[in-house]
Write an enzyme that holds these catalytic residues in place. Structure first.
Site: not given
Length: 239
Positions: A15, A55, A57, A63, A99, A124, A131, A173, A177
């Protein structure tokens, strides 16, 4: 000390996306851009497989704090996530600012990352109902409930098909993750090494300290870029 045998290492860059990088990211991780140079160094090494994760989304992801009634404040609020087909299974998760929305600039890998050295990207967090910090699967995969998890990236199978024994991890982070990915990699049977210079935590220095302690408890080893564990990869013959 020589490397373990067999030793077939892969690199996961977790990420490293614009939305996680100050100053413009919507969910900035302190000092995130300082990881780019160490990660580019790792990308020069002869890993058997080099993958980045994103990520990814949808706009209605669970989330996002703004998708909940009254838009509770992100970072300090949480929600209960319930298994879509089994309401007896649930877990609590932090709510975040919007995000890494699919096909937006913030979801792109950060500029400066040597993307040409990556073999592929794993997506992902694509299911709006759960989440998924881990690059492998959502937490329902591990709770023992009938029907298993909700979302699985296929990463574990992909690594095993390539004969990978050791997974080296960097990215963002460290306390979310990266940590979840590392701990899941251990559960899937890999030896796991998190490279300190290549990761930063949402919670800053204290968040990193706590994450490292928890990962160590789970069987993950945190190492420095100049130590022998990374040197094992450097010494591999380039095929």
């Amino acid at each position: 000390m020589p490397p373990p045998t067999p030793f077939t290492p892969a690199l996961l860059v977790v990420d490293l996306q614009r939305d996680f990088c100050p100053p413009s990211g919507t969910l900035p991780v302190p000092d995130a851009r300082s990881t780019i140079t160490p990660i580019n160094t790792l990308l020069t090494l002869p890993f058997h497989l080099k993958l980045a994760t994103k990520d990814w989304h949808p706009t209605n992801h669970i989330s996002f704090a703004s998708n909940h009634p009254s838009s509770p404040p992100p970072f300090t609020s949480s929600t209960t996530i319930t298994h879509p087909s089994d309401p007896s299974r649930s877990y609590t998760s932090t709510l975040w600012p919007v995000h890494c929305v699919q096909y937006t600039p913030g979801a792109e890998l950060v500029e400066g990352l040597d993307v040409e050295k990556l073999h592929d990207v794993v997506y992902k967090g694509t299911d709006p109902r759960v989440e998924m910090y881990s690059a492998f699967c959502d937490p329902f995969h591990w709770d023992g409930g009938e029907g298993g998890g909700v979302s699985d990236s296929g990463l574990a199978g992909r690594l095993k098909e390539r004969g990978v024994t050791d997974v080296y991890i960097a990215g963002l982070a460290m306390d979310y993750c990266v940590k979840a990915t590392a701990e899941d990699a251990v559960r899937f049977g890999f030896r796991v090494w998190v490279v300190r210079e290549g990761t930063r935590a949402v919670g800053g220095v204290e968040g990193a300290r706590k994450a490292e302690a928890e990962m160590k408890e789970a069987g993950v080893k945190c190492v420095d870029l100049d130590l022998e564990e990374v040197g094992w990869v450097r010494s591999l013959r380039v095929e």
